[in-house]
Design a protein around this motif. Structure first.
Motif, PDB file in Angstrom:
ATOM      1  N   PRO A 162       1.997   6.877   1.011  1.00  0.00           N
ATOM      2  CA  PRO A 162       1.998   6.789   2.474  1.00  0.00           C
ATOM      3  C   PRO A 162       2.985   5.740   2.964  1.00  0.00           C
ATOM      4  O   PRO A 162       3.270   4.757   2.258  1.00  0.00           O
ATOM      5  N   ASN A 163       3.496   5.943   4.154  1.00  0.00           N
ATOM      6  CA  ASN A 163       4.370   4.949   4.758  1.00  0.00           C
ATOM      7  C   ASN A 163       3.574   3.710   5.128  1.00  0.00           C
ATOM      8  O   ASN A 163       2.397   3.801   5.485  1.00  0.00           O
ATOM      9  N   PRO A 164       4.196   2.544   5.093  1.00  0.00           N
ATOM     10  CA  PRO A 164       3.498   1.311   5.429  1.00  0.00           C
ATOM     11  C   PRO A 164       3.402   1.103   6.934  1.00  0.00           C
ATOM     12  O   PRO A 164       3.916   1.893   7.734  1.00  0.00           O
ATOM     13  N   LEU A 165       2.778   0.017   7.315  1.00  0.00           N
ATOM     14  CA  LEU A 165       2.575  -0.329   8.719  1.00  0.00           C
ATOM     15  C   LEU A 165       3.865  -0.742   9.419  1.00  0.00           C
ATOM     16  O   LEU A 165       4.070  -0.447  10.595  1.00  0.00           O
ATOM     17  N   GLY A 166       4.743  -1.418   8.719  1.00  0.00           N
ATOM     18  CA  GLY A 166       5.930  -1.993   9.343  1.00  0.00           C
ATOM     19  C   GLY A 166       6.785  -0.971  10.059  1.00  0.00           C
ATOM     20  O   GLY A 166       7.056   0.117   9.530  1.00  0.00           O
ATOM     21  N   GLY A 167       7.237  -1.299  11.268  1.00  0.00           N
ATOM     22  CA  GLY A 167       8.038  -0.386  12.070  1.00  0.00           C
ATOM     23  C   GLY A 167       9.404  -0.104  11.492  1.00  0.00           C
ATOM     24  O   GLY A 167      10.061   0.858  11.898  1.00  0.00           O
ATOM     25  N   THR A 309       1.053   6.525   9.493  1.00  0.00           N
ATOM     26  CA  THR A 309       2.461   6.627   9.904  1.00  0.00           C
ATOM     27  C   THR A 309       3.270   7.544   9.004  1.00  0.00           C
ATOM     28  O   THR A 309       4.486   7.425   8.918  1.00  0.00           O
ATOM     29  N   GLY A 310       2.612   8.461   8.329  1.00  0.00           N
ATOM     30  CA  GLY A 310       3.321   9.454   7.543  1.00  0.00           C
ATOM     31  C   GLY A 310       3.421   9.121   6.066  1.00  0.00           C
ATOM     32  O   GLY A 310       2.799   8.180   5.568  1.00  0.00           O
ATOM     33  N   PHE A 311       4.220   9.917   5.371  1.00  0.00           N
ATOM     34  CA  PHE A 311       4.354   9.809   3.925  1.00  0.00           C
ATOM     35  C   PHE A 311       5.825   9.870   3.543  1.00  0.00           C
ATOM     36  O   PHE A 311       6.670  10.248   4.339  1.00  0.00           O
ATOM     37  N   ALA A 425       1.058  13.938   8.246  1.00  0.00           N
ATOM     38  CA  ALA A 425       1.557  12.634   8.616  1.00  0.00           C
ATOM     39  C   ALA A 425       1.343  12.368  10.072  1.00  0.00           C
ATOM     40  O   ALA A 425       1.186  13.259  10.859  1.00  0.00           O
ATOM     41  N   ALA A 426       1.383  11.129  10.433  1.00  0.00           N
ATOM     42  CA  ALA A 426       0.948  10.779  11.768  1.00  0.00           C
ATOM     43  C   ALA A 426       2.071  10.531  12.755  1.00  0.00           C
ATOM     44  O   ALA A 426       1.865  10.625  13.948  1.00  0.00           O
ATOM     45  N   GLY A 431       5.975  11.330   7.766  1.00  0.00           N
ATOM     46  CA  GLY A 431       5.996  12.448   6.829  1.00  0.00           C
ATOM     47  C   GLY A 431       4.647  13.089   6.785  1.00  0.00           C
ATOM     48  O   GLY A 431       3.765  12.730   7.512  1.00  0.00           O
ATOM     49  N   GLY A 432       4.413  14.040   5.935  1.00  0.00           N
ATOM     50  CA  GLY A 432       3.145  14.736   5.950  1.00  0.00           C
ATOM     51  C   GLY A 432       2.759  15.325   4.631  1.00  0.00           C
ATOM     52  O   GLY A 432       3.339  15.055   3.636  1.00  0.00           O
TER      53      GLY A 432
END
Length: 447
Positions: A162-167, A309-311, A425-426, A431-432
């Motif tokens: 998964p993608n991390p929190l950081g923008g 925040t996606g993948f 993904a969000a 990503g998803g």
């Protein structure tokens, strides 16, 4: 071109999820022996992790035709086409029976750690295409093995990354230190321990897609029983007309209903939105957490953080292969322009096959959600069409490989949520996974 000896080897399929198993069925249909390598102990390991999620897609759209033919002699009963399965339903009623029908062609507890050309690292050109592939793996008991394969189909998905929190795509400062209170999955609030984790708490939900909508809707339901329960919805962008999807106009009705539930949660005051917020840090605050944005803004203290925040694809075990990947999406170069979320909504992504999925390294194909890299607009049907085309190409049937045999439902109301199948993904820039979570419960792989 492969030598006769190489052509007699199996095709290694990485991942026993929906698309990996469909690939195996398509290969068998073509008279090609598959070997499916699954890191988990059962088929659909990733799908089972979001088994409490109900799909956007009905059974009619999540069963591969070649797989159904393989299942028919086993006495398998096809579920009601109009019903919407949960992830658990999908795994138990379709994926595991399909894996069982494949028998010893599926190996469990086999984690692929590397793929290369036999005797050729990434640099060597000489006779490269004539060599079989070497697939290195670790077994469930820790042993290392190497297998030979004529081709490799990577259907391992993106669920585990998964993608991390950081923008900026990096973990926010303090994100790892706060790991005990940060999750990257939509919780299953039917589980007493998870319910207790969020009941009566303030929870930051970061993301703007189907998974975030699911989390907001679930927390709103929990708030009805536990009034102190509240969600702080953190969006990297603003709230616009398309934020909640197409609603009643969505051609995937379950997805439209989910967006309406998330909107209702905000309007009822169960969730408060913080817009234009790109997180840079997570800081402790008296036993709670505060998210800090790049522009210095700070959220109210929260007890928990759900990052949706996606993948992104795990490419670490493919470094000795010559892949042609887009430098932004990490998808195959020919496919990337067709799925770029900066340009396309899900309704404008058309079915595609081996031509778009090929790489400089002949005989290697990333399929399913992994083929989309960081793009979030994937459907199981798309993956099934991909592997149909790839199997035809491996069998030498170029006409069938280039033919399109799938018509996807069109919709122009995808918005940031994308067109997903599974715990998608969000973020529009995330990503998803593959199969669309519906309005049922809560939710990446692997597809």
């Amino acid at each position: 071109m492969n030598t006769p000896a190489t052509a007699a080897l199996p095709v290694a399929v990485i991942g026993a999820g929906p698309v990996g198993l469909a690939a195996a069925a398509r290969l068998l249909e073509r008279g090609i022996e598959p070997l499916v390598l699954e890191s988990g102990a059962r088929a659909g390991t990733a799908v089972r992790e979001w088994g409490h999620v109900r799909l956007f897609s009905p059974w009619a759209e999540v069963v591969d035709p070649a797989a159904e033919k393989l299942l028919a002699p086993t006495g398998w009963v096809r579920p009601d086409d109009a019903a919407y399965p949960s992830g658990a339903d999908w795994a138990q009623r379709y994926l595991q029976p399909l894996a069982d029908a494949l028998g010893t062609r599926v190996r469990y507890g086999a984690t692929v750690t590397g793929v290369a050309r036999a005797g050729r690292d990434r640099v060597v050109d000489a006779d490269r295409d004539a060599q079989p592939f070497t697939v290195q793996l670790t077994t469930a008991d820790g042993r290392e093995e190497r297998l030979a394969a004529r081709a490799v189909i990577d259907a391992s998905g993106t669920w585990t990354t998964p993608n991390p929190l950081g923008g900026d795509g990096l973990p926010a400062l303090g994100e790892r230190a706060a790991a005990a209170r940060v999750t990257y999955r939509v919780p299953d609030l039917r589980d007493p321990a998870q319910r207790a984790r969020y009941a009566g708490k303030r929870t930051a939900v970061v993301g703007t897609g189907a998974s975030a909508f699911t989390a907001l809707a679930l927390l709103a339901e929990l708030a009805a029983a536990q009034p102190d329960t509240h969600a702080v919805w953190v969006l990297r962008r603003g709230i616009g007309a398309a934020t909640f999807g197409g609603g009643d106009a969505d051609q995937l009705p379950a997805r439209g209903a989910l967006g309406l539930r998330a909107k209702a949660a905000v309007e009822a005051g169960h969730a408060s939105a913080v817009t234009g917020f790109r997180a840079e840090a997570v800081e402790p605050d008296g036993g709670r957490l505060v998210l800090v944005a790049e522009d210095g803004r700070r959220t109210e203290p929260v007890d928990e953080v759900i990052v949706l925040t996606g993948f992104r694809p795990d490419l670490s075990f493919l470094t000795e292969l010559r892949l042609g990947l887009d430098d932004r999406l990490q998808a195959p170069v020919a496919l990337a322009p067709l799925i770029d979320p900066n340009v396309h909504s899900c309704g404008t992504v058309y079915p595609h096959g081996v031509r778009e999925l090929s790489h400089p390294e002949q005989g290697v194909h990333l399929v399913g959600m992994k083929s989309y890299g960081r793009a979030p607009t994937f459907l199981a049907l798309t993956g099934y069409e991909q592997v149909r085309s790839v199997a035809a190409a491996l069998a030498g049937d170029t006409e069938a490989a280039g033919r399109v045999e799938l018509t996807l439902p069109e919709t122009g109301v995808c918005g940031g949520a994308g067109l997903f199948d599974a715990p998608a993904a969000a973020e529009a820039d995330g990503g998803g996974c593959c199969a669309s979570p519906a309005s049922g419960a809560a939710p990446t792989g692997a597809c």
